[in-house]
Design a protein around this motif. Sequence first.
Motif, PDB file in Angstrom:
ATOM      1  N   VAL A  71       8.392   3.878  -0.717  1.00  0.00           N
ATOM      2  CA  VAL A  71       6.955   4.039  -0.884  1.00  0.00           C
ATOM      3  C   VAL A  71       6.321   2.798  -0.260  1.00  0.00           C
ATOM      4  CG1 VAL A  71       7.015   2.989  -3.198  1.00  0.00           C
ATOM      5  CG2 VAL A  71       5.094   4.426  -2.548  1.00  0.00           C
ATOM      6  N   GLY A  72       5.163   2.978   0.330  1.00  0.00           N
ATOM      7  CA  GLY A  72       4.495   1.840   0.966  1.00  0.00           C
ATOM      8  C   GLY A  72       5.411   1.182   1.967  1.00  0.00           C
ATOM      9  N   PHE A  85       6.816  -2.269  -5.668  1.00  0.00           N
ATOM     10  CA  PHE A  85       7.201  -0.886  -5.374  1.00  0.00           C
ATOM     11  C   PHE A  85       8.151  -0.296  -6.406  1.00  0.00           C
ATOM     12  CE2 PHE A  85       6.264  -2.655  -1.049  1.00  0.00           C
ATOM     13  CZ  PHE A  85       5.064  -1.994  -0.888  1.00  0.00           C
ATOM     14  N   PHE A 109      14.831  -6.305   3.700  1.00  0.00           N
ATOM     15  CA  PHE A 109      13.411  -5.918   3.694  1.00  0.00           C
ATOM     16  C   PHE A 109      12.625  -6.788   4.683  1.00  0.00           C
ATOM     17  CE2 PHE A 109       9.161  -6.612   1.669  1.00  0.00           C
ATOM     18  CZ  PHE A 109       8.641  -5.364   1.929  1.00  0.00           C
ATOM     19  N   LYS A 134       8.242  -0.236   1.354  1.00  0.00           N
ATOM     20  CA  LYS A 134       9.655  -0.149   0.991  1.00  0.00           C
ATOM     21  C   LYS A 134      10.268   1.119   1.576  1.00  0.00           C
ATOM     22  CE  LYS A 134      12.822   0.453  -2.845  1.00  0.00           C
ATOM     23  NZ  LYS A 134      13.397   1.672  -2.221  1.00  0.00           N
ATOM     24  N   ASP A 156       0.843  -1.201   0.000  1.00  0.00           N
ATOM     25  CA  ASP A 156       0.000   0.000   0.000  1.00  0.00           C
ATOM     26  C   ASP A 156       0.870   1.239   0.000  1.00  0.00           C
ATOM     27  OD1 ASP A 156      -1.801   2.032   0.392  1.00  0.00           O
ATOM     28  OD2 ASP A 156      -2.372   1.421   2.419  1.00  0.00           O
ATOM     29  N   PRO A 157       1.007   1.961  -1.120  1.00  0.00           N
ATOM     30  CA  PRO A 157       0.318   1.705  -2.384  1.00  0.00           C
ATOM     31  C   PRO A 157       1.202   0.932  -3.356  1.00  0.00           C
ATOM     32  CG  PRO A 157       1.309   3.857  -2.450  1.00  0.00           C
ATOM     33  CD  PRO A 157       1.695   3.253  -1.128  1.00  0.00           C
ATOM     34  N   THR A 162       6.327   3.641   4.963  1.00  0.00           N
ATOM     35  CA  THR A 162       7.060   4.781   4.414  1.00  0.00           C
ATOM     36  C   THR A 162       6.096   5.866   3.963  1.00  0.00           C
ATOM     37  OG1 THR A 162       8.850   3.339   3.712  1.00  0.00           O
ATOM     38  CG2 THR A 162       8.707   5.468   2.625  1.00  0.00           C
ATOM     39  N   SER A 163       4.927   5.470   3.525  1.00  0.00           N
ATOM     40  CA  SER A 163       3.959   6.428   2.985  1.00  0.00           C
ATOM     41  C   SER A 163       3.023   7.006   4.035  1.00  0.00           C
ATOM     42  CB  SER A 163       3.124   5.770   1.873  1.00  0.00           C
ATOM     43  OG  SER A 163       3.951   5.399   0.803  1.00  0.00           O
ATOM     44  N   SER A 219      10.796  -1.671   7.750  1.00  0.00           N
ATOM     45  CA  SER A 219      10.516  -1.341   6.357  1.00  0.00           C
ATOM     46  C   SER A 219       9.911   0.020   6.072  1.00  0.00           C
ATOM     47  CB  SER A 219       9.629  -2.414   5.744  1.00  0.00           C
ATOM     48  OG  SER A 219       8.303  -2.255   6.133  1.00  0.00           O
ATOM     49  N   ALA A 220      10.086   0.947   6.947  1.00  0.00           N
ATOM     50  CA  ALA A 220       9.590   2.270   6.585  1.00  0.00           C
ATOM     51  C   ALA A 220      10.455   3.384   7.141  1.00  0.00           C
ATOM     52  CB  ALA A 220       8.151   2.423   7.047  1.00  0.00           C
TER      53      ALA A 220
END
Lengths: 331, 331, 331, 331, 331, 331
Positions: free
Chosen positions: F95-96, D305, D321, F98, D263-264, F239-240, D326-327
Motif C-alpha cells: 500500500v502506498g 503502512f 525499501f 510499500k 500516501d495513504p 503501489t496504490s 517501492s511499488a
Amino acid sequence: MAKVVCFGEIMLRLTAEMGVRLNQAEQLAVYYGGGEANVAISLANYGHQVAYASKVADNALGQAAENHLRSYGVSTEPLLKGSGRLGTYYVEQGVGQKATKVVYDRQGSAFASMAELEWALLELFAGVDVFHVSGITPALSEAWREWTIQLMQAAKTAGCKVSFDSNYRQTLWSQEEAGKFLQTALPYVDYCSAGRLDAIHLLGIEETTADVSDYYQLMHQRFPNIQVFFSTNRVVHSTSVNELQGTLWSNGETYTAKPYLIDPIVDRIGGGDAFTGAILHGLLSQKVPHETIEFATAAAVLKHFVKGDCNQFNEAEVLAFMQSDSAKIHR
Amino acid sequence: MAKVVCFGEIMLRLTAEMGVRLNQAEQLAVYYGGGEANVAISLANYGHQVAYASKVADNALGQAAENHLRSYGVSTEPLLKGSGRLGTYYVEQGVGQKATKVVYDRQGSAFASMAELEWALLELFAGVDVFHVSGITPALSEAWREWTIQLMQAAKTAGCKVSFDSNYRQTLWSQEEAGKFLQTALPYVDYCSAGRLDAIHLLGIEETTADVSDYYQLMHQRFPNIQVFFSTNRVVHSTSVNELQGTLWSNGETYTAKPYLIDPIVDRIGGGDAFTGAILHGLLSQKVPHETIEFATAAAVLKHFVKGDCNQFNEAEVLAFMQSDSAKIHR
Amino acid sequence: MAKVVCFGEIMLRLTAEMGVRLNQAEQLAVYYGGGEANVAISLANYGHQVAYASKVADNALGQAAENHLRSYGVSTEPLLKGSGRLGTYYVEQGVGQKATKVVYDRQGSAFASMAELEWALLELFAGVDVFHVSGITPALSEAWREWTIQLMQAAKTAGCKVSFDSNYRQTLWSQEEAGKFLQTALPYVDYCSAGRLDAIHLLGIEETTADVSDYYQLMHQRFPNIQVFFSTNRVVHSTSVNELQGTLWSNGETYTAKPYLIDPIVDRIGGGDAFTGAILHGLLSQKVPHETIEFATAAAVLKHFVKGDCNQFNEAEVLAFMQSDSAKIHR
Amino acid sequence: MAKVVCFGEIMLRLTAEMGVRLNQAEQLAVYYGGGEANVAISLANYGHQVAYASKVADNALGQAAENHLRSYGVSTEPLLKGSGRLGTYYVEQGVGQKATKVVYDRQGSAFASMAELEWALLELFAGVDVFHVSGITPALSEAWREWTIQLMQAAKTAGCKVSFDSNYRQTLWSQEEAGKFLQTALPYVDYCSAGRLDAIHLLGIEETTADVSDYYQLMHQRFPNIQVFFSTNRVVHSTSVNELQGTLWSNGETYTAKPYLIDPIVDRIGGGDAFTGAILHGLLSQKVPHETIEFATAAAVLKHFVKGDCNQFNEAEVLAFMQSDSAKIHR
Amino acid sequence: MAKVVCFGEIMLRLTAEMGVRLNQAEQLAVYYGGGEANVAISLANYGHQVAYASKVADNALGQAAENHLRSYGVSTEPLLKGSGRLGTYYVEQGVGQKATKVVYDRQGSAFASMAELEWALLELFAGVDVFHVSGITPALSEAWREWTIQLMQAAKTAGCKVSFDSNYRQTLWSQEEAGKFLQTALPYVDYCSAGRLDAIHLLGIEETTADVSDYYQLMHQRFPNIQVFFSTNRVVHSTSVNELQGTLWSNGETYTAKPYLIDPIVDRIGGGDAFTGAILHGLLSQKVPHETIEFATAAAVLKHFVKGDCNQFNEAEVLAFMQSDSAKIHR
Amino acid sequence: MAKVVCFGEIMLRLTAEMGVRLNQAEQLAVYYGGGEANVAISLANYGHQVAYASKVADNALGQAAENHLRSYGVSTEPLLKGSGRLGTYYVEQGVGQKATKVVYDRQGSAFASMAELEWALLELFAGVDVFHVSGITPALSEAWREWTIQLMQAAKTAGCKVSFDSNYRQTLWSQEEAGKFLQTALPYVDYCSAGRLDAIHLLGIEETTADVSDYYQLMHQRFPNIQVFFSTNRVVHSTSVNELQGTLWSNGETYTAKPYLIDPIVDRIGGGDAFTGAILHGLLSQKVPHETIEFATAAAVLKHFVKGDCNQFNEAEVLAFMQSDSAKIHR
C-alpha cells in the motif's frame, strides 16, 4: 449418470450470526437456496447431469444465484433472467431452546410474477430422466398451479419420471388449496416426498394410526402411478439437538433407516432437500431401497453440520460418514 | 404502561470470542450494560416509559452507552456526563467445563467518583411509579450507601414503589458492610430480589432449610413493607448447560415456575436482570403471581440465547416462547 | 525450574470456520503448531526454561512460527532458518457427528528435507534436564530415524533425561517401520508416552487384555530404562463430546486420574501434547504421581476449550480448574 | 549486537475500524504499545538484545502485553506484574481530512501508581550499552520525575549511554513542569530525540529561525554531554497523506534524509518511535550519520503502512525499501 | 432548540465490502437510512427535538430501523408499523475510477403501499417549528403526491415552516411528473434544497448561465414564499476523491462556503442529507448565513468519512473540524 | 460466441489483510487463480464457451479451485485431479510506498509434477477456436517445455488459433532458457502477449528505441505467423497508484488506448490477465483493433478495483465503464 431437471424458485438468504437478533445484526451472511435448487446441487454433487430451470432478477443478486448453482456444476442454461426482484428471506438462527425465526420477503419476485411459462418445454425435457419440482411452486399463485401441471404433463410426455416434494407451507396457501392441487398433480407423479400430515391434512386420509407406512399404502391406492414415497421423521429435542430417521416406501414395502442424533445442529435449513436429493440419487443409481434410505438419511444428517442451504458432500463422503464412527479426526 | 426510573452504573464490556483467551484476543466485541440498565431496557421492551439515571464519561464511550440505552427507547434525560472514565470489564467466555472469567476495570469511573448526588430528586421522581436500584450502587463507596438511602427516601416521598435487587458482589464489599446497608435500606423497599444466601449471609437469618420460601417468610417478618420477594434457582451442569427456575413470594404465598433447561448457553451475563425486569413488568401490568413468575423465568432463559447484557425480547416474544415447543423453525 | 529442549517440526495450520467446508472457505484462521512445539509451550507456561530446536522456512511463515514460540517465552535460539517451505496442514473442523478432516501438505519442508543434523549437539544439550522428541520426527525419513537416535544418544551422553511421545501416524510410516525404530530408540528413553495400541501394533506385544497397565508392565520388562509411561484414554461420544482420562505408570504402579467430560469441544488438536507437557511438568517439579496425572488430565481437558494447537494455561489456572466446579462465572 | 534496556509504560490500545466512530463500534481491534516498548521492539527486530522494564497489571491484559513483547524477541525479565490496571487508550482512526481522535484512559495504571522503584538498578544496567526512556514517564507524576532521574543516574554509573525522547504531551503535564524536568535530566543524556518546538517551549530557547540545526547547536551548548540530536519534520497534507523527513545532528553537523511521501497512511501511531529505534540502531551499529538518518527515516515511513504501534520490519527489509522503487510486486 | 418533524421512507441498506462485487459478497454490512431520516438524525445530533414520521414493516427489520433512529435520540412516536416489507437497497461500493453501483429493491414497501395518510395531522404538527420532506416521497406514487401536498398544507396551517429537498431520482419518476408536482408543492415551501439542474429540468427555467445564484433569483421570483435555497456543488475527480462546496441563497444574497477536498471518501451516501440537516440547524439556531453555509459544508464533508447513511457528528465536532487543520492526531 | 481452451496451472492464493504483515496475520483470505485460469474466466464472463485444462490436487483445495472456475461458467471437463499438492502463494499486500510481497510455495504441485500429458489432444481441441497458454507453463520444467510445444502443435493441427502470453518470471527460469523456448514455440503462435523487455531480453532484439511498435515490427519479421501483439505500459507512481495504457499491434499497425489512472488500487494481481482476456474477446468477436485495445485497457483497469485474481465484469459492464465518467453513484 442420469440427466435431471429441477424446477422452482431460488432465493437470497440473509442470516444473522448465532446469538444475534435480526434487529441487532450489523452483518448478515449471504446464502442462496431453494428447495429444488438444493436438490439440484445434491444431485450434481453425486455426479448427475443437472440443469436448474428458474427465473431470477436480472441484477447482481440474480447473477450471484447463478454463480452459486454453477459452482457446484449445475447447468444454468434454463435459468432465465428478467425484471422483478430476487425473493429474499432473513434468518435469525435459533439455538438451544430458542427457535429459529424466518422473516420472508419474497413477494414480487421475478419467478413468482412471471406472466407465462417462458421455457420451450419440448427442449427442456429432451433426454431428461427425472423432472423434480416441489409444492412451493404451485403455492405461489393460481397461475403457477396451472403451469406446474403443464410442466408435469410435458415431462411425462417426454418420458421423464416426475419427482414431487409436497413441502407444504401454510404461509403460502391453505390446506384446501394445496389438497385440491395435489388431487390434480399426483396422477403425474412417480416419486413423492410426503408424510403422514400431508396424507391427513392435504389428501383427507383419515387419521387412524401413527405409522407412516399405512398412509403410504393408502396414498398408493389412490395414486397407483406413484412408485416411491419417502419422508423423514424428526424428533426435536431442541433447536440444537434433533433426531432424524428416514422412511422409504417402494413396491409395497417400507424401509426405515437407522436413526441419527444430530447434536449440535449448525444449520437445519435444507436438511429435507438433502434427503430428497439423496433419495433421487439412490433411485437413479439403482441402489436397493435399504441402501437408498440409509444413504439419504445420512446425507440429510450431514447437511445439518454445514452452513448454507445445500448439501455439500459427494457420494464418497456420505458413504464414509455412514461407515465411520464419525467423530475421529481424519488425518 | 407505567413510568419507571432505573438508577445505577452502566459499563463498557469487552468480550473475546468464544475459544479465545483474553490474553490472545486480537478483537474484542463491544457491549454496554449494567444491572439496572439491563432492567431499564427490559421494561422499555415491554412498553413502559423508562428513564435511566446515571453518570457516564463525557467522551465517545459515554456517548455509546447513551446510544445503547436510547436504541431500546429508554429515556436518557437523567443520564449525566462528566469527567472520569467509563467503568469497564473484560470477559473471557467460558464454554463446556471451562468457567467464564471476568477482569474488572471499573475504578475511578465517572459514576463511582461523583462528589454529590447531582439530580434534582423531586423532579427525578415526579409521576414515577417505580424506582429500581441494586446493591451494586451502595457497594461502590460509603458515600453511595448514603446516597442510595437518600434516593429511596425521596422516591418513597414522591409516592414511588422502590424495587431493590440485592446483587451481592464480594469483590466490592464485605458481607458485614452489605448486611449493615440492607438493615437501613430494606425498610424503604417494596419489591426485593434476594435469595436464600442473602438471607443467611447478609441478613443473618439462621440457616435451617433449603426452602427459599421459608426465608422469604422470615424476611417479610423483619421487613413487612416488602410486598414481593423473588429469585432464581440455577443448577449449573456446566458453563454451557444450566437449569433455571424462578420463585416469587407475594402476600404470603410462594409461586414457582416450571424449570427450563438452557443448552447451550450463548451469554449468561444479564440473565438475572432479565428476570428482575420481567418480574417488575408482571407487577406493573397486574399479571397474577403465577403468570408473573412463569413470564419472568422464560424471559430470563431467553436472555441466555443472545449476546450482550440485556434482554432483547418484547412481551409477545416471551409469551410465544412460553407457549412454543421452542425448537421449530418459525416460517 | 528445569531446562528443557524440545525438538521436532512446527507447521502452519490453516483452519476453516466451524460449519464451513474447506472447499467453501473464503477465510482461513492461522495457527502454528506441532507436537513437540506444543509441549515446549506448555512447559514454558509452567515456568520452565524451554528451547525449541527445529528448522523453518526462511520466509514470513517461518518468522511467524518463531514469533508464536517466543510469545510464550520459548527460546528460539536453536531454531534454524533455511530454504524449503513450512509444512502446512488444513483443518475442516468437525462438529457433532461430523468428523474433523485434515488435509496434510507437509512434503518438502525445510525440516523434513534437511541434509544433515545442523546443530552442535554438545552445545544443544549443555545443562539441559530433559530432551523431548516424538515419533513424528523419525517418521519423516530414513535419515530422520538415524538422526533421532543420534539426538537421543547425545542427550543421554550430556546427562539429559529423554522424553519420547510415540505419536504414531499411519500416513507417515508403516507399523513395521515404526516398530523397528522403536526397538532401537526406546533403550534411550526415560519418559514414554505410549498406549495399548502402540504396545500391540508397534512393539508386537500380544493383545490379551484391555488394561493398559498390563502393557506398561510388559513394556517396562523389555525396556527397563523407561521409568514412566503415560497415556490418555479418550471415549468419543461425538466430535463435540469426549471423555478423557489419563493414566501414568511409574515405578511399577499405575495411577489413573478422574475422568472428565468435555462438552462441547472447541478444538481438540493438541490435547495430547497438553497432556504430555503437563506430565513432564509434574515429573520436573517433583509432584507425586497421583498429582501429576490429575494435573495432566486437567491440562489436557482445558486445551480442548481454546482454539489453536497449544495449551494456553499456566499452572495456577490448571490447578484452579481442578478445584473449581468449573462452570461459575469468576467475577 | 548491543544490549539495551528500554523503560516506560506499555498500554492496551483499542481501535475502531476505519470509517467507524468509537461510539458506534461493535468491535475493537487490540494492540499493545508505548513509546519505549515500540523502540524496544524495533531494536530487537534489528538484532539487538533488548530488555523491557515496566510494570503491568497482573491480569490477562498484562499477560498479553508481555506476550506481545516476547513475540518480537524482547526479554521481559524486568517486566513486573502487580495490582492496578493496564493503561488503555481508544483510537478512532482518521482518514482524509478527518483527524484521528484518541480517548485516553490511563489513570491508575500499575505503572503510574507504583509506590517505589522496584528494580535492582545495579542488576538492571549490568553490561547494558544503552538505556532508553522518554518524557512520558516523568510526565506521569512528581515521583516518576525523581525516579527517572535516579534511573538515568544509575545507568550512567553503570557505564550505559542514556537515550531520551522528549515526547512532550500537553495532556499529561505543563510546559513549565516539562521544562523544569528537562533541565535536571538532560545533563545525563547522550542521545536526545527533540525538535524545534521542544527547544522553544520547553527549554526556553528564543525562536529566531525555522532551522532545527540552529536549535540543536544551542541545545548542545547548554548540554554538551548530548552527542546526538534527532527529529523528524512532518508535513501533514491530510490524515491520509504526510511527508516525512528526518534530521540528525551529530558532532556539530546536521544530516537530513531525503523526504518521503506517505500516501495513504495505514496507521501513523508509533511512527516517531520507529524513527528513534532506527536512529539508535544506526548509532549502535556504527553506521555513518548519513546512513543512519536515511535508514531511520525509511524505517519511520514503513511503520505507517502497517497496523499497530510498533515497527515490524527488520534491517534487511528497511534497506530493501530504501533501494527499491517501492511499488513493484516482489515475486 | 427547535421541534422538527421529518417525514419519508426509511430503508434497509446492505453493502458489500469495498473491493467485493455484490454478486461475490458472502457478507453484507447492514445500515438503515433514507433522506429525511438522515436529516432527522443530523438535527437530533445538533440538539433539536426531532420526531420521525414514517411507516415500516412490522417485523425485525422495521424494528431495527426504529432502534437506529432512537439510538440518535430521534423520537419514533409517529413511526407506524404494519404489513408490507421494508424497502431495501444493495450497494456495491465504488473506489478509484470504479463507480458505486446501487441495486434498488424498494417496491411494495409498507410506506410506499399505504392506503391512506394514517397520521392525525393536527397532532403531528402541534408545536412543531419545521416540517421536512423530500422529493422522494411524492415520487413513490400519485397518491403520495397528493398526500405530500396535504402534509405541507397541514404543516403550514399549524404554523410550521416547510423544508423541502427536491432530491430528484430519475428511476422513480419522469422530469415531467416531478416538474408538475413541484409547481403545486413549492408554494408551500419555506426552505428549499434544489440546484441548477432542478431549475432547468424540473421547473423549465431556461439554461443561460452556470451560476446557481441566478437560478435561485429566478426561482424566488416564481415562488416568493421560499426564503432560503441551498445546494452543494460537487466536483467528482473519482469515486474516491471529490470536492464539495455549499451555496446558500437567502434574502437576495448568495453565500458560498470554502471548498473542501474529500480524499479519500469512505461512504458518500447521505452527504447531501448531512448538508440539508446542517443548513436547517443553522436556520433554526439563528446562525448568520455565512456561518450556516460554512457549517453545512463542513458537516457534509465529515459525513463522507464515516460508514452508514447518516451524519454522526454533533455541533461541537463539526465546529472543531472547521477550525482544525484537520489531520493532526487529537491526543 | 467462440470456443476456447485455456491451459495452465491454477493455484491457491492466501492473502493477509492490507496493513497486516504475513508474519502477523491471524486470518488469510482465500482466492484461487493463475494466469490462464484468469483469462478463461474473463472469456466466460464475455459469453464464450471456455474450458480449462489443468491438473489439481485430489483434495478439498483442488475441489475449491474447480468450484471457483465453474462459478463463472468455465467448463472443468478437462480439469484433472490426482496426487500432489495444490500450488500455493501467499500475498502481503502493499500500500502506498510499500511494495506487495509474494511468498511462493508452488513446488511439487500436481500440475508441475505430472509424468506425462494426460489429455487426449484430439478430443481436447475438437471444434476449438482458440488455445491459450502462457510462459509460466514451460517455465515449470524441461518436460513442460516439450509438452507445451506438443500442445501448440496439436492445437494448430486441429485448426485452432494459438494465443501465448510470454509472462516471463525470473524466479522460474533464466532468460536463456526462456529465449530458447520462445524460438521453438513462437512459430506456432497467432496472438502474442509480449512487450519491449521480452523482445530485448528473451528474443535478443537489439535495444534501439523505447517504442514498443518498433519491436513488434521486428518480432513480426522473425515470426510472420504472429498476427497480433499486445501489451500494457504501466507507470508505477506507488503501489496504490498506477497508470495503465494498452498497445495492440495488428497487420502492421499499432493501436494505443487512452491511458487510465488507477487510484487507489485494490488488488493488482491479475490485471495483465484481464487485459489478455479482453484482447482475445476483441479478436474473437471481430471488434476493430481500436475498439479492442480500448476495451482491453478498460477491462484491465477495472480488475484493479476488485479483490481476487480474476476479472469479474461482463462486456456490458466494461463498456459502461468506458463510457461513464466513472465516479457517479449509479442509482
